[in-house]
Every structure is written in structure tokens, then in C-alpha cells.
Enzyme design. Structure first.
Site, mmCIF file in Angstrom:
data_model
loop_
_atom_site.group_PDB
_atom_site.id
_atom_site.type_symbol
_atom_site.label_atom_id
_atom_site.label_comp_id
_atom_site.label_asym_id
_atom_site.label_seq_id
_atom_site.Cartn_x
_atom_site.Cartn_y
_atom_site.Cartn_z
ATOM 1 C CG ASP A 1 -2.399 0.957 1.136
ATOM 2 O OD1 ASP A 1 -3.601 0.720 1.057
ATOM 3 O OD2 ASP A 1 -2.238 1.829 0.078
HETATM 4 C C1 GLC Z 1 -4.157 3.901 -0.237
HETATM 5 C C2 GLC Z 1 -5.595 3.158 0.077
HETATM 6 C C3 GLC Z 1 -5.133 1.839 -0.815
HETATM 7 C C4 GLC Z 1 -5.302 2.627 -2.244
HETATM 8 C C5 GLC Z 1 -4.049 3.116 -2.608
HETATM 9 C C6 GLC Z 1 -3.259 4.108 -3.584
HETATM 10 O O1 GLC Z 1 -3.986 4.686 0.254
HETATM 11 O O2 GLC Z 1 -5.159 2.557 1.119
HETATM 12 O O3 GLC Z 1 -6.606 1.115 -1.580
HETATM 13 O O4 GLC Z 1 -4.973 1.430 -3.334
HETATM 14 O O5 GLC Z 1 -3.342 3.746 -1.175
HETATM 15 O O6 GLC Z 1 -4.393 4.594 -4.178
#
Ligand code: GLC
Length: 714
Positions: free
Chosen positions: A257
């Protein structure tokens, strides 16, 4: 040698680490923006993946830099959070979960994939498969609700929809099962907080949908930000290497993430970026999203002998293989080469309206207040969500940020051309200013009914949007009380429509409104969909995929809790209860009314004794005693009466729908493989155990509405 071996043999370490790096990007008036870096990194091959680039032009421009300017010409993998639509926003996932319709879940994912791929994107960071039983948690909005079995069905449908049958197709996206795993039970519903749950709950509630996603062929998995029982998911070797890659055989790409690898330092398990990079790589995380830990940390770790080039190569190989599966090597511009025909986009908008109207949950409808009588002359449309088109998009608007969305008022204006629509917001969504209440109350005089449009701002749910008190924000309760008091003096009904990314704690409104609808956030066609339901053009069929608490103190709350040795008994003081609130939810999982009136009879379950390899046939008669055609959703639950461990009092095992004209009768038959009645024994291994099992059928998890029959597993 195959293509990947040939490329790998030529790659330098910086180029390898570039393939393990995903960087946020965008397009400003000055041109492309690469977070913390520049497009030179793409040309140098030290950034191999991007997220958040929107538009076929910018996406192809970045792709050309990689394919035509870099030394090895490795195409970029470019992803975006296409969570409930790309430009055409469908209802938020929590609202879609309430469709209980696998085909529609798959269809909206397919349409979102087509729209995103038509702009050159090759990956979405969806489906989000986090079971949530805590409306305080904002990301409840993005997920499947409270039930693990429903989550399994959604996982399968969404992976199929996003990826299609051919991942290399110009209409397919690599899906991403997230957030692995058990992000939903964050402590006290507070976003990003630690998670502490039992192994049993992990295996019974949170892992099944990820197993289903892997079996459905999901291309990527994203670990959660959170720590699970003391181990941050981004470094969780037993679950990433052991369960996901080992037991489940997942050989796709694990993408961290956003900045999650660097956050291992804040979790207190990594001293610095090198430590963090080592922990994540050892756990099997292939792509570092936005922490720059791999590019900066792995060369040092390699020098120190803490990781091997083989470990790095294994991740690089998985990333290159994904790009090959997506067809990016064969034709990096395949996605976005041909703009979609207008007819396809128009059809998608029609689908968005159909899905949105089906997602509306009619929670209450006293005296058949709804649908609005055809002769309605004047409506008082009151509340801060009545003319709030932007809020209708909900959180995660992806590329739909600047796309239109229809407000309730606009939808009503289009549907009720001869009805006088009087509007006043009364109050803002979350301000303390209640000076507008009197003006709003005055609109009731002379109106045939009041529409109270209340609830949350779109950004009050979604990521980083926990609410300690998930009730009506600001002064909306005061508005509701003032308007309802006047309306009831005038003898006109109050129809409350709630907009939220979660169940709200609204006991007063549930008691005093004559009709109550959960409209969640329905996306682009929200206003039209709500007007379709209010006017009766569509009979509502949505069901709530989460229990609605009577009070915050009941949270976490869900249907099918484990038993207690002292079940609630009004005649016995020493039993499981609160002194101030009933144990039951305000609205049960699966609750949702229609414009029909269904009666159930004649439950039959055959055979009465069933072996593991056999299948139960469960049928129930239905009749629509109402005055309008409607579609009923029938749920099938099971309850094992005796097991070696305590079992949930109710477990969803099936659902089916039946549409009946007024006065018509019919029946629903569901097939339940007896193997689905296995459970995880004391050793957490699947166990099919002889004994009595109750089969229950009804319109929701609400106990009084369930027909039941006991069968025997043998
Ligand atoms: C965000 C979220 C995740 C998302 C990623 C990219 O913080 O936790 O669900 O896909 O970053 O945007």
C-alpha cells in the site's frame, strides 16, 4: 531463453529495482508530474510502474518514454483506484453489496474495466475485500459489509469482471485483492489502528474472500497498512509467504500500500529504510508503492548480505510476468488505442442508473407512504443532501472527479415535471449553524409530503474517515425534529433519505419518519435512481449488507454472533444484555422492504439426512399479497446445533430473488452443497461433522422472519 529471461539477463540492479517501484503521477498544465522524481527516471528504467495517471494521452505519453526511450523498453504498469467506476461512477461498494446479485457485481466491474482500459490503464486497486462490522470505520464504504460468505461471492464476481477471461485484452485490468488482511476490525474503528483478532476469526471471517480471489485468478494482492496481532501486514511472512503464496499458491504480484514499507519504521519494527526494505522483500512484497524503500534500501541490504539478488530477481520476474500476461510487451498501447463509442458510454450510464435504483434500501414504509401518489402536487425537498450532486459520488471517485452526477433535486425535477418542488437545505451537512431551519420548516405548509435528504459528506467515509459517533452530522437532527414536528401537525408524511458510506446511528429518525431509505452514495445517476424509487418506476429491492446499530455502544455489531452461555432472557437478570439498549440491531443484515408484501410458506429441505458429497435442495413458497409487483430476496442461513467449537448463531449460505406480480405466488429453490456446512474445527482445519443443522430461510437475518427446518448431516 524466453522473453523474461532474456530481459532479466540484461538488467542492471537499478533497472531491476525500478521494476519493483510504483510512483504516483499526474499531469499538470506544465506537463507530467512524477512524485519525488521525474520522467527521466522512466527513461532511465529506474521507475517501472505508475499510479494515478489519468487520461489516454498522458498514459500513452508515459508509456512511450518507457517503451521507446529506455534502454530495455520495458512497458510501464499503470494503475488507478477504479473502485466503483472509472468516469462513470456506480454506487459505492457497500451499496453494491446490498444488490445480492453476482451478475451485476461482475457487470459493473467489467464496465469499469472497459472504461479505465480505454484510457490506457492496465490495473485497478480493487476489489476491496475488507469485512467490516464497525460503522465507525470510514472504509466500510469501500467494502462488502459484514458477511464473509457474501464477501467471497463479491470477490469472485469482481475479479472476473475486472480481469475478464483474457488479461491481455484491451478491455481487461489486473485486479488487486485488498487489503490483505483483516483491516476492518481496526481498534475502536479508528483508521489505521492496530488489529487484534483471534486466529479463528481471521480464518472464519477475513481470509475466505482472499482465498476466493486467488482461486478466481486475481493478478495482484495488496497488504493492509495495519498490523495484525503485532505483525504489520507489509512484513507478515506467515500470512504473505506462508498462507497466501504457500497454502493458496498465489504466484502473482504483491504490491504494497501507499508508503506502507516505509511505515514499518513507524510501526517500530524497522530501524530505517534498509530494515524496512529487507522485511518487506523477505515477506514477499514485490512492488514498493511510493516508499522508495526498495530503490534506496535494497542496494545497501544487498551489500550487507541481508538479501540476495535471487530474492530480488524473484520479485522482478513476477512483475515482468504480470506485464507479459497483460499484453504490455506485445502491444503497450493496446489499451487506449481506440476511444469507446458513445453508444457504449450511454449504455453504461443506463446501467449505472439501473444498479443505483436497485441499491436503494427501503428501511421503513409506514402506511405505504411510498411510492409517492401520482397526484402529488407539491413536495418540500429539505436537507443538505438534496441538491448535493458532488456528494453523490461517494469516496474514491477515481477519474470521475469532474464527471457529472445527478442530485436528488435534479432527479425529481426530471421525473416530476408537474409537481412543485420547494427546496431549502435547512442546515449545512456538518456545520453548527441552524439559522436556516425555520425557512425549511415553512416549506412544509401546503406540501403533500416532505423529503428529508440527510447524511454525510462523501469525504466523511472512505480512507482516513473514521467517525467516533456515526450519527447525523452537524445540526441535521435538529432540522429533522423541527421539520417532522411541523409535518405531523399538518398531517403530511416525512420521507427521510439517508446518504452515507456506512450504517448511521439514527434511532430517532427511524422512529419518527414515515418512510426511511438508505441511499448510500449511488454515483453518477443517484438523483434519477432515487426518483425512480420514490415515484414507483422501480420497486426498491436493495438489502442492507450491514446491521444498523441502535447505539454506538453496540459496535461492533453483526448478525450471527457466537453464542453465549447466558443468552438474553428477559425473565432472567443474569443474561447477556445491555441495561439501556436492546441487543438486536435497529435494522438487521439483509433488511430491505419492497413495494410488494411477501408471505412465505411451505419450507421444504430435502433430503432430511445428507452426506458431505450430497446437495440439499431448499425450497420455499412465496406470495405477493401487495398491490405492486416487486422482487423479493430470499436468504438461506444455517445454524449448527452442536459442534466442537462455538459457532455463529447464523451463517449465510445462499440467496435467491423472485419477482412476483400482485397476488401472484411462486417458489424459490436454492441448492446447498452439504460440504458448505463444514466448519473449522478446534485445529482450524475444515471439518464435516455428523449432527443436526438448522436450515433457516427468510427476508433477512431478523430472527422472527425466518422459517426453519432441522436436517441431519451424516
Ligand atoms: C491508499 C489506499 C489503497 C489505495 C492506494 C493507492 O492509501 O489504502 O486502498 O489503493 O493507497 O491509491
Amino acid at each position: 531463453m524466453n522473453r523474461i529471461d532474456t530481459i532479466m539477463a540484461r538488467m542492471t540492479l537499478p533497472e531491476k529495482l525500478g521494476q519493483l517501484t510504483m510512483t504516483a503521477s499526474g499531469y499538470a498544465v506544465t506537463g507530467p508530474v512524477i512524485a519525488g522524481d521525474s520522467t527521466q527516471a522512466i527513461i532511465d528504467g529506474t521507475i517501472g510502474n505508475l499510479l494515478n495517471m489519468v487520461g489516454a494521452g498522458p498514459v500513452h505519453e508515459m508509456q512511450r518514454l518507457a517503451v521507446e526511450k529506455s534502454r530495455l523498453g520495458i512497458p510501464l504498469l499503470i494503475g488507478l483506484d477504479i473502485v466503483h467506476g472509472h468516469r462513470t461512477l456506480f454506487p459505492i461498494p457497500l451499496a453494491e453489496a446490498g444488490l445480492f446479485d453476482d451478475a451485476l457485481w461482475e457487470r459493473t466491474a467489467r464496465e469499469a474495466a472497459r472504461e479505465g482500459a480505454a484510457e490506457g490503464l492496465a490495473m485497478t486497486f480493487a476489489p476491496m475485500l475488507d469485512v467490516s462490522r464497525d460503522p465507525r470505520w470510514g472504509r466500510t464504504a469501500e467494502g462488502p459489509g459484514e458477511d464473509p460468505w457474501l464477501n467471497v461471492r463479491i470477490a469472485r464476481a469482481k475479479v472476473r469482471g475486472f480481469q475478464g477471461t483474457d488479461l491481455s485484452s484491451a478491455e481487461s485490468l489486473a485486479a488487486c485483492a485488498k487489503h490483505f488482511v483483516a483491516y476492518g476490525p481496526v481498534t475502536a474503528g479508528r483508521e489505521y489502528a492496530a488489529v487484534d483478532i483471534s486466529e479463528r476469526t481471521l480464518h472464519e471471517v477475513h481470509l475466505p474472500a482472499f482465498a476466493a480471489a486467488v482461486r478466481a485468478g486475481v493478478a495482484t494482492v495488496m497488504p493492509a497498512f495495519t498490523d495484525l496481532n503485532g505483525v504489520p501486514m507489509t512484513a507478515h511472512v506467515p500470512l504473505l509467504r506462508g498462507w497466501l503464496r504457500g497454502e493458496m499458491g498465489f504466484d502473482g504480484v504483491i504490491v504494497s500500500d501507499y508508503n506502507a514499507i516505509a511505515e514499518l519504521i513507524k510501526h517500530g519494527v524497522a530501524a530505517d529504510l534498509v530494515d524496512a526494505a529487507v522485511l518487506a522483500l523477505k515477506a514477499g512484497v514485490d512492488i514498493d508503492m511510493m516508499a522508495d524503500a526498495y530503490r534506496k534500501g535494497l542496494p545497501v541490504a544487498l551489500e550487507q548480505g541481508r538479501v540476495s539478488i535471487d530474492e530480488i530477481d524473484a520479485s522482478v520476474r513476477r512483475v515482468l510476468r504480470l506485464k507479459e500476461q497483460l499484453g504490455l510487451f506485445d502491444d503497450p498501447y493496446r489499451r487506449g488505442a481506440v476511444p469507446e463509442p458513445a453508444a457504449a458510454v450511454a449504455e453504461r450510464h443506463r446501467l449505472a442508473r439501473d444498479v443505483a435504483s436497485r441499491a436503494v434500501v427501503l428501511l421503513k414504509n409506514e402506511r405505504n407512504t411510498l411510492p409517492l401518489p401520482a397526484e402529488t402536487k407539491a413536495l418540500a425537498v429539505i436537507g443538505p443532501l438534496a441538491d448535493a450532486s458532488t456528494e453523490m459520488k461517494g469516496p474514491w471517485w477515481g477519474a470521475g472527479e469532474h464527471e457529472p452526477a445527478t442530485s436528488v433535486l435534479a432527479g425529481l425535477r426530471a421525473a416530476l415535471k408537474k409537481t412543485e418542488l420547494r427546496h431549502a437545505p435547512g442546515v449545512a451537512i456538518d456545520s453548527a449553524d441552524d439559522s436556516g431551519i425555520d425557512e425549511a420548516v415553512a416549506l412544509c405548509d401546503g406540501a403533500d409530503a416532505v423529503l428529508l435528504c440527510l447524511g454525510e459528506r462523501a469525504t466523511m467515509s472512505g480512507e482516513a474517515a473514521s467517525r467516533a459517533t456515526p450519527a447525523l452530522p452537524g445540526r441535521q437532527q435538529a432540522l429533522a425534529e423541527a421539520v417532522t414536528a411541523r409535518a405531523h401537525v399538518l398531517g403530511i408524511p416525512v420521507i427521510a433519505i439517508l446518504f452515507s458510506g456506512r450504517p448511521l446511528v439514527i434511532p430517532w429518525l427511524a422512529e419518527h419518519a414515515d418512510a426511511l431509505l438508505a441511499a448510500w452514495f449511488l454515483g453518477r445517476e443517484a438523483g434519477h435512481a432515487i426518483a425512480d424509487v420514490l415515484t414507483g418506476r422501480v420497486s426498491p429491492g436493495g438489502r442492507t449488507p450491514m446491521s444498523w446499530p441502535r447505539a454506538v455502544g453496540q459496535i461492533p455489531i453483526h448478525y450471527g454472533p457466537r453464542p453465549t452461555g447466558r443468552p438474553m432472557n428477559p425473565a432472567d437478570y443474569y443474561t447477556s444484555k445491555y441495561q439501556d439498549v436492546e441487543n438486536t440491531p435497529l435494522f438487521a443484515f439483509g433488511h430491505g422492504l419492497t413495494y410488494g408484501r411477501f408471505s412465505y410458506d411451505e419450507l421444504r429441505v430435502d433430503p432430511p439426512r445428507v452426506r458431505e458429497h450430497e446437495t440439499l435442495r431448499v425450497s420455499v413458497g412465496l406470495r405477493n399479497d401487495g398491490a405492486r409487483a416487486a422482487e423479493e430476496t430470499v436468504f438461506l442461513f444455517a445454524h449448527a446445533k452442536l459442534s466442537r467449537v462455538t459457532r455463529p448463531l447464523l451463517e449465510l449460505k445462499g440467496y435467491a430473488k423472485l419477482r412476483l406480480e400482485p397476488g401472484a405466488a411462486g417458489s424459490v429453490t436454492l441448492e446447498l452443497p452439504a460440504a458448505e456446512l463444514r466448519y473449522l474445527g478446534p485445529d482450524l482445519q475444515p471439518l464435516f461433522e455428523p449432527g443436526e443443522v438448522e436450515i433457516l430461510v427468510g427476508p433477512s437475518a431478523e430472527a422472527t422472519g425466518l422459517l426453519r427446518q432441522t436436517i441431519e448431516l451424516c
